[in-house]
Design a protein around this motif. Structure first.
Motif, short mmCIF file in Angstrom:
data_model
loop_
_atom_site.label_atom_id
_atom_site.label_comp_id
_atom_site.label_asym_id
_atom_site.label_seq_id
_atom_site.Cartn_x
_atom_site.Cartn_y
_atom_site.Cartn_z
N GLN A 50 0.83 -1.22 0.00
CA GLN A 50 0.00 0.00 0.00
C GLN A 50 0.86 1.26 0.00
N THR A 51 0.51 2.18 -0.89
CA THR A 51 1.18 3.48 -0.98
C THR A 51 0.21 4.54 -0.45
N THR A 52 0.67 5.36 0.50
CA THR A 52 -0.16 6.42 1.05
C THR A 52 0.47 7.76 0.75
N ALA A 53 -0.23 8.60 -0.02
CA ALA A 53 0.31 9.90 -0.39
C ALA A 53 0.41 10.81 0.83
N ILE A 54 1.52 11.55 0.92
CA ILE A 54 1.69 12.53 2.00
C ILE A 54 1.48 13.93 1.44
N HIS A 55 2.33 14.32 0.49
CA HIS A 55 2.21 15.66 -0.11
C HIS A 55 3.07 15.73 -1.36
N ASP A 56 2.58 16.44 -2.36
CA ASP A 56 3.37 16.67 -3.57
C ASP A 56 3.63 18.17 -3.70
N PRO A 57 4.84 18.62 -3.34
CA PRO A 57 5.10 20.06 -3.40
C PRO A 57 5.25 20.60 -4.82
N GLU A 58 5.34 19.68 -5.79
CA GLU A 58 5.50 20.13 -7.19
C GLU A 58 4.40 19.55 -8.08
N ALA A 59 3.20 19.52 -7.56
CA ALA A 59 2.07 18.99 -8.33
C ALA A 59 1.86 19.77 -9.63
N ASP A 60 2.30 21.04 -9.63
CA ASP A 60 2.14 21.89 -10.82
C ASP A 60 3.35 21.80 -11.76
N ARG A 61 4.30 20.87 -11.47
CA ARG A 61 5.51 20.77 -12.30
C ARG A 61 5.73 19.33 -12.75
#
Length: 294
Positions: free
Chosen positions: A83-94
């Motif tokens: 299982q992969t649990t997302a934490i945060h993507d600081p570059e979602a716009d890149r």
């Protein structure tokens, strides 16, 4: 000194070795292969976990889970369930960027940096994931965010932005995680390849992987003097870390990506995992500490 083959495999872009001293195994990634590996030196077994996206770095959390800096941000990963649990993507716009190297600092924060997937423009940044799962931007304008290390006093942090050939040093505040007073500790000479991943030993010397040069070298960051080199039967050396019961085994990751058929014929073990017993000792890898169990 010559490194020996630890595990033969054709990793495209082997990277990010991290020793788990509790389980006595080495985690490492194949960025382009979109997998992480777990190598057990006792049995010689290498387990592979498909992640489905590029993974630049893998570290171990205090609770035993893995934390990934991947193509699409930070994640927790459970090897038992997959299982992969997302934490945060600081570059979602890149979307043109991905995470590259990363490490946990002595306070338990996970630092990881980004780079462009296909170009070498200064579009990368260095981020820090703290114990509340907040992400802070530490540096911007990086080309290939790479190796990191903290010295024995916990007052200095070393950092590599590969194409610059600079081994940078910062004043580091253990309590706050603030880095300041960026300067060049030394310039990495061309004959050693491009500086990639690195680790530090208990004497405060830096071990730096030389991309393109087939070697890992040990440096005194105070003087910029090279102290020893380890020859590796591969061309592109990506990173290294200490492991084993006494932290005197240096594990070395390599890559096949970007090599010609001719080069691969000469160095067929490129992409494999290597190791060498050293006279130096390293430190246990810091574990990521988080106060929220998600």
């Amino acid at each position: 000194m010559k490194a020996e083959l630890a595990y033969e495999i054709k990793a495209l872009l082997g990277e990010g070795p991290c020793w788990d001293e509790r389980k006595q195994v080495l985690y490492w990634t194949d960025i382009s292969g979109k997998v992480i590996h777990r190598f057990d030196p006792q049995t010689g077994q290498n387990d592979t976990f498909k992640i489905g996206q590029m993974v630049g770095a893998v570290v171990v959390a205090e609770d035993g889970r893995l934390v990934l800096a991947a193509e699409n941000g930070f994640y927790f990963y459970n090897t038992e369930t997959g299982q992969t649990t997302a934490i945060h993507d600081p570059e979602a716009d890149r979307p043109e960027n991905r995470f590259n190297d990363g490490k946990v600092d002595p306070a338990g924060r996970f630092w990881a940096g980004t780079m462009q997937k296909n170009d070498n423009d200064p579009e990368g940044s260095l981020y820090c994931l703290d114990d509340t799962l907040e992400v802070e931007t530490k540096l911007t304008g990086l080309r290939t965010s790479n190796g990191m290390a903290w010295d024995m006093t916990n007052k200095r942090m070393y950092f590599i932005d590969t194409p610059t050939r600079n081994i940078y040093v910062f004043d580091y505040n253990l309590k706050t995680g603030i880095i300041a007073n960026q300067r060049v500790a030394f310039q990495y000479p061309g004959g050693y390849g491009f500086p990639d991943g690195m680790t530090i030993d208990t004497e405060g010397m830096l071990w730096i992987a030389g991309w393109g040069a087939g070697k890992v070298s040990r440096w005194n960051p105070e003087t910029g003097a090279v102290l020893s080199t380890v020859e590796v039967p591969a061309q592109n050396i990506t990173s290294c870390t200490f492991g084993g019961k006494h932290f005197d085994t240096l594990y070395i990751t390599t890559a096949r990506e970007g090599m010609t058929d001719e080069e691969l014929e000469k160095l067929p073990l490129s992409g494999s995992l290597f190791s060498i017993q050293t006279n130096a000792t390293g430190l246990p890898a810091n574990r990521f500490k988080n106060i929220h169990h998600v």
